[in-house]
Design a protein around this motif. Structure first.
Motif, PDB file in Angstrom:
ATOM      1  N   TYR A 112       0.670  -1.225  -0.099  1.00 29.25           N
ATOM      2  CA  TYR A 112       0.047   0.077   0.017  1.00 29.25           C
ATOM      3  C   TYR A 112       0.809   1.406   0.028  1.00 29.25           C
ATOM      4  O   TYR A 112       0.391   2.212  -0.593  1.00 29.25           O
ATOM      5  N   GLY A 113       2.041   1.066   0.490  1.00 25.00           N
ATOM      6  CA  GLY A 113       2.939   2.384   0.507  1.00 25.00           C
ATOM      7  C   GLY A 113       3.427   2.645  -0.903  1.00 25.00           C
ATOM      8  O   GLY A 113       3.214   3.825  -1.397  1.00 25.00           O
ATOM      9  N   ARG A 115       1.807   1.965  -3.763  1.00 27.84           N
ATOM     10  CA  ARG A 115       0.452   2.193  -4.269  1.00 27.84           C
ATOM     11  C   ARG A 115       0.486   3.723  -4.044  1.00 27.84           C
ATOM     12  O   ARG A 115       0.125   4.564  -4.831  1.00 27.84           O
ATOM     13  N   VAL A 116       0.399   4.340  -2.664  1.00 30.60           N
ATOM     14  CA  VAL A 116       0.369   5.822  -2.352  1.00 30.60           C
ATOM     15  C   VAL A 116       1.470   6.423  -3.111  1.00 30.60           C
ATOM     16  O   VAL A 116       1.210   7.557  -3.651  1.00 30.60           O
ATOM     17  N   ALA A 117       2.582   5.955  -3.310  1.00 31.53           N
ATOM     18  CA  ALA A 117       3.665   6.751  -3.659  1.00 31.53           C
ATOM     19  C   ALA A 117       3.865   6.654  -5.168  1.00 31.53           C
ATOM     20  O   ALA A 117       4.392   7.492  -5.991  1.00 31.53           O
ATOM     21  N   GLY A 118       2.775   5.936  -5.807  1.00 33.30           N
ATOM     22  CA  GLY A 118       2.626   6.033  -7.151  1.00 33.30           C
ATOM     23  C   GLY A 118       3.519   4.982  -7.936  1.00 33.30           C
ATOM     24  O   GLY A 118       4.081   5.405  -9.094  1.00 33.30           O
ATOM     25  N   ASP A 121       2.542  -0.653 -10.539  1.00 29.60           N
ATOM     26  CA  ASP A 121       1.493  -1.273 -10.095  1.00 29.60           C
ATOM     27  C   ASP A 121       1.843  -2.871  -9.921  1.00 29.60           C
ATOM     28  O   ASP A 121       1.062  -3.490  -8.849  1.00 29.60           O
ATOM     29  N   ALA A 124       3.600  -3.451  -6.514  1.00 32.27           N
ATOM     30  CA  ALA A 124       2.722  -3.171  -5.285  1.00 32.27           C
ATOM     31  C   ALA A 124       1.525  -4.377  -5.182  1.00 32.27           C
ATOM     32  O   ALA A 124       0.851  -4.610  -4.084  1.00 32.27           O
TER      33      ALA A 124
END
Length: 253
Positions: A112-113, A115-118, A121, A124
């Motif tokens: 999830y970190g 994913r949040v950092a972009g 995919d 993640a």
């Protein structure tokens, strides 16, 4: 032949109680009260306590039965390999949920970190999927470990309950040991020390033998019985009756 069983420390008090009972035997007390007795009661007690193990060996069968009654049924011995396997399973049962929880937390945080950092995919998603898989494994293994611990505790309680001896059986075994200790060990020892015959009967209470009764079919006479005598035979041929005629009358001239 039964091997002598050493007297355990917790049974020393019972041995002393049996010794006091043996010292209270009538013939032992009478011998101690005579002038010139070879030993006093205190000396006999000290000598018997010093030889407690050898004296208790005379009642070793009853003492072994008492120890068996206390311990209950002996659990079956398990091989060393089986014990090591069970220990390894227990360790894995405890460690697997903990490691799975730690892995789940780490993978989920990283996934999830990212994913949040972009970030990319695919990485993640893989971390998130791995984290949830580890969480499921942690839940399943945790439930299995809890069920196993509950089952083990229940079986342990049941085993402990069955291992306890019955109070009546334990009391009977203890009484049988004390009786054998007094009659076969302590009384003969005290009588030898006092120079008494070892064939003296036990001082337990025994009911007196009943007195022999009269022979069956025969009545017993109580009190005074009159002597047998016969009345004179008034009907015999030689019996002459008394003369009831009056005196002869003289006629007057």
């Amino acid at each position: 032949m039964n091997e002598p069983v050493p007297l355990r420390p917790e049974d020393r008090a019972a041995f002393e109680s049996a010794l006091s009972k043996a010292l209270a035997a009538p013939d032992v007390r009478a011998a101690l009260g005579r002038p010139g007795a070879p030993h006093t009661a205190g000396e006999l007690r000290a000598r018997a306590l010093a030889a407690a193990d050898s004296l208790a060996a005379e009642a070793s069968p009853e003492y072994a039965a008492l120890l068996d009654a206390r311990s209950g049924p002996a659990p079956g011995a398990s091989p060393a390999g089986g014990t090591g396997a069970r220990a390894a399973v227990a360790v894995l049962t405890v460690l697997t949920p903990l490691l799975s929880i730690a892995a789940a937390v780490i993978f989920l945080l990283l996934g999830y970190g990212l994913r949040v950092a972009g970030a990319s995919d695919p990485l993640a998603g893989t971390l998130v999927a791995t984290g949830w898989t580890a969480a499921v494994i942690a839940a399943v293994t945790g439930l299995a470990a809890g069920a196993g611990l509950a089952f083990t505790a229940a079986r342990h309680r049941a085993t402990q309950g069955h291992a306890q001896p019955a109070p009546d059986a334990l009391a009977q075994a203890h009484a049988a040991w004390l009786h054998a200790l007094v009659q076969r060990a302590l009384l003969p020892h005290l009588r030898r020390e006092l120079g008494l015959r070892d064939s003296t009967p036990d001082f337990t209470d025994t009911p007196p033998a009943p007195a022999p009764g009269p022979a069956p079919g025969k009545r017993a006479r109580l009190g005074y019985s009159r002597p047998d005598f016969a009345s004179p035979d008034f009907a015999g041929p030689d019996f002459a009756g008394p003369d009831f005629t009056g005196p002869a009358r003289h006629s007057s001239e």
